[in-house]
Write an enzyme that holds these catalytic residues in place. Structure first.
Site, PDB file in Angstrom:
ATOM      1  N   ASP A   1       0.749  -1.226  -0.016  1.00  0.00           N
ATOM      2  CA  ASP A   1      -0.245  -0.104  -0.007  1.00  0.00           C
ATOM      3  C   ASP A   1       0.758   1.004  -0.089  1.00  0.00           C
ATOM      4  O   ASP A   1       2.051   1.045  -0.235  1.00  0.00           O
ATOM      5  CB  ASP A   1      -1.014   0.051   1.084  1.00  0.00           C
ATOM      6  N   HIS A   2       0.190   2.465   0.183  1.00  0.00           N
ATOM      7  CA  HIS A   2       1.291   3.775   0.330  1.00  0.00           C
ATOM      8  C   HIS A   2       2.470   3.670   1.235  1.00  0.00           C
ATOM      9  O   HIS A   2       3.281   4.144   0.955  1.00  0.00           O
ATOM     10  CB  HIS A   2       0.459   4.947   0.411  1.00  0.00           C
TER      11      HIS A   2
ATOM     12  N   CYS B   1       2.564  -3.241   4.170  1.00  0.00           N
ATOM     13  CA  CYS B   1       2.062  -2.253   4.515  1.00  0.00           C
ATOM     14  C   CYS B   1       3.100  -1.294   5.247  1.00  0.00           C
ATOM     15  O   CYS B   1       4.378  -1.814   5.514  1.00  0.00           O
ATOM     16  CB  CYS B   1       0.865  -2.230   4.728  1.00  0.00           C
ATOM     17  N   GLY B   2       2.456  -0.385   6.110  1.00  0.00           N
ATOM     18  CA  GLY B   2       3.217   0.136   7.244  1.00  0.00           C
ATOM     19  C   GLY B   2       3.870  -0.751   8.123  1.00  0.00           C
ATOM     20  O   GLY B   2       5.129  -0.713   8.392  1.00  0.00           O
ATOM     21  N   THR B   3       2.812  -1.468   8.749  1.00  0.00           N
ATOM     22  CA  THR B   3       3.463  -2.514   9.840  1.00  0.00           C
ATOM     23  C   THR B   3       3.483  -3.831   9.548  1.00  0.00           C
ATOM     24  O   THR B   3       3.941  -4.754  10.023  1.00  0.00           O
ATOM     25  CB  THR B   3       2.502  -2.289  11.172  1.00  0.00           C
ATOM     26  N   GLY B   4       2.779  -4.234   8.245  1.00  0.00           N
ATOM     27  CA  GLY B   4       2.456  -5.476   7.685  1.00  0.00           C
ATOM     28  C   GLY B   4       1.211  -5.959   8.227  1.00  0.00           C
ATOM     29  O   GLY B   4       0.896  -7.132   7.991  1.00  0.00           O
TER      30      GLY B   4
ATOM     31  N   GLY C   1      -1.999  -5.083   8.911  1.00  0.00           N
ATOM     32  CA  GLY C   1      -3.220  -4.918   8.085  1.00  0.00           C
ATOM     33  C   GLY C   1      -3.166  -5.918   6.820  1.00  0.00           C
ATOM     34  O   GLY C   1      -4.299  -6.536   6.684  1.00  0.00           O
TER      35      GLY C   1
ATOM     36  N   HIS D   1       7.790 -24.465   9.594  1.00  0.00           N
ATOM     37  CA  HIS D   1       6.372 -24.765  10.285  1.00  0.00           C
ATOM     38  C   HIS D   1       5.230 -24.518   9.674  1.00  0.00           C
ATOM     39  O   HIS D   1       4.233 -25.344   9.630  1.00  0.00           O
ATOM     40  CB  HIS D   1       6.395 -24.357  11.748  1.00  0.00           C
ATOM     41  N   ASN D   2       4.964 -23.339   9.199  1.00  0.00           N
ATOM     42  CA  ASN D   2       3.537 -22.994   8.515  1.00  0.00           C
ATOM     43  C   ASN D   2       3.742 -22.900   6.774  1.00  0.00           C
ATOM     44  O   ASN D   2       2.474 -22.527   6.547  1.00  0.00           O
ATOM     45  CB  ASN D   2       3.436 -21.672   9.125  1.00  0.00           C
TER      46      ASN D   2
ATOM     47  N   ARG E   1       7.331   0.381   7.436  1.00  0.00           N
ATOM     48  CA  ARG E   1       7.865   1.335   8.538  1.00  0.00           C
ATOM     49  C   ARG E   1       8.431   0.819   9.723  1.00  0.00           C
ATOM     50  O   ARG E   1       8.950   1.465  10.377  1.00  0.00           O
ATOM     51  CB  ARG E   1       6.646   2.281   8.916  1.00  0.00           C
TER      52      ARG E   1
ATOM     53  N   HIS F   1       3.709 -30.807  10.850  1.00  0.00           N
ATOM     54  CA  HIS F   1       3.146 -29.443  10.296  1.00  0.00           C
ATOM     55  C   HIS F   1       2.212 -29.558   9.336  1.00  0.00           C
ATOM     56  O   HIS F   1       1.333 -28.811   9.353  1.00  0.00           O
ATOM     57  CB  HIS F   1       4.674 -28.717  10.029  1.00  0.00           C
TER      58      HIS F   1
ATOM     59  N   ARG G   1      -1.230 -30.112  10.664  1.00  0.00           N
ATOM     60  CA  ARG G   1      -1.881 -28.640  11.171  1.00  0.00           C
ATOM     61  C   ARG G   1      -2.233 -27.832  10.069  1.00  0.00           C
ATOM     62  O   ARG G   1      -3.355 -26.997  10.379  1.00  0.00           O
ATOM     63  CB  ARG G   1      -0.594 -27.937  12.304  1.00  0.00           C
TER      64      ARG G   1
END
Ligand code: RB5
Length: 149
Positions: free
Chosen positions: A10-11, A68-71, A73, A101-102, A112, A136, A139
């Site tokens: 995103d921006h 994104c800014g924090t990842g 959202g 694992h995932n 950011r 794994h 799961r």
């Protein structure tokens, strides 16, 4: 043939997305950028999280990278698609674990909150670490069958 990777931001993740895109191209990956053509403050993270997640869910790509800014959202948005396992990572340790694992098929980073150097290291680790399988895998199967609410 080089692997095709879909990326978007995103921006607030735009600058990091540009950096990661250049980094991947230099490494020989075929990069498809699902972001807006230029930085626009009206670019909302769900739109880009959904674009990449939809392409992964439809198996048009095996792996994607989102910022994104924090990842936070954009990972919430991406994980709404069945079969998408988007992992927000802040270290190479988490990037490694998200693969082992995932079997994460989308790497998410905060534009950011992460340095470009750390992002490069996470991308390298994430792209080269295989899924461990075995217990794994059971799961991961459960993730696609949430009990109805
Ligand atoms: C945009 O300002 C910011 O909220 C977004 O990029 C992201 O950090 C949300 O989780």
């Amino acid at each position: 043939m080089s692997e095709k990777i879909i990326i978007a931001g995103d921006h607030a993740g735009y600058e990091m997305k540009e950096h990661v895109k250049t980094y991947l191209l230099q490494k020989g990956f075929d990069v498809v950028d699902a972001s807006a053509p230029q930085l626009d403050p009206a670019d909302d993270y769900p739109v880009f999280g959904f674009k990449v997640a939809k392409a992964i869910a439809k198996k048009e790509f095996e792996r994607g990278i989102l910022m994104c800014g924090t990842g936070i959202g954009i990972s919430i948005a991406a994980n709404r698609y069945r079969g998408v396992r988007a992992a927000l990572c802040t270290s190479t340790e988490l990037a490694r674990m998200s693969r082992e694992h995932n079997n994460a098929n989308v790497l998410v980073m905060g534009g950011r909150t992460t340095t470009k150097k750390d992002a490069e290291a996470m991308v390298d680790t994430w792209l080269t670490t295989p899924f461990s399988g075995e217990r794994h895998a059971r799961r991961l199967g459960l993730l696609d069958e949430p009990p109805q609410q």
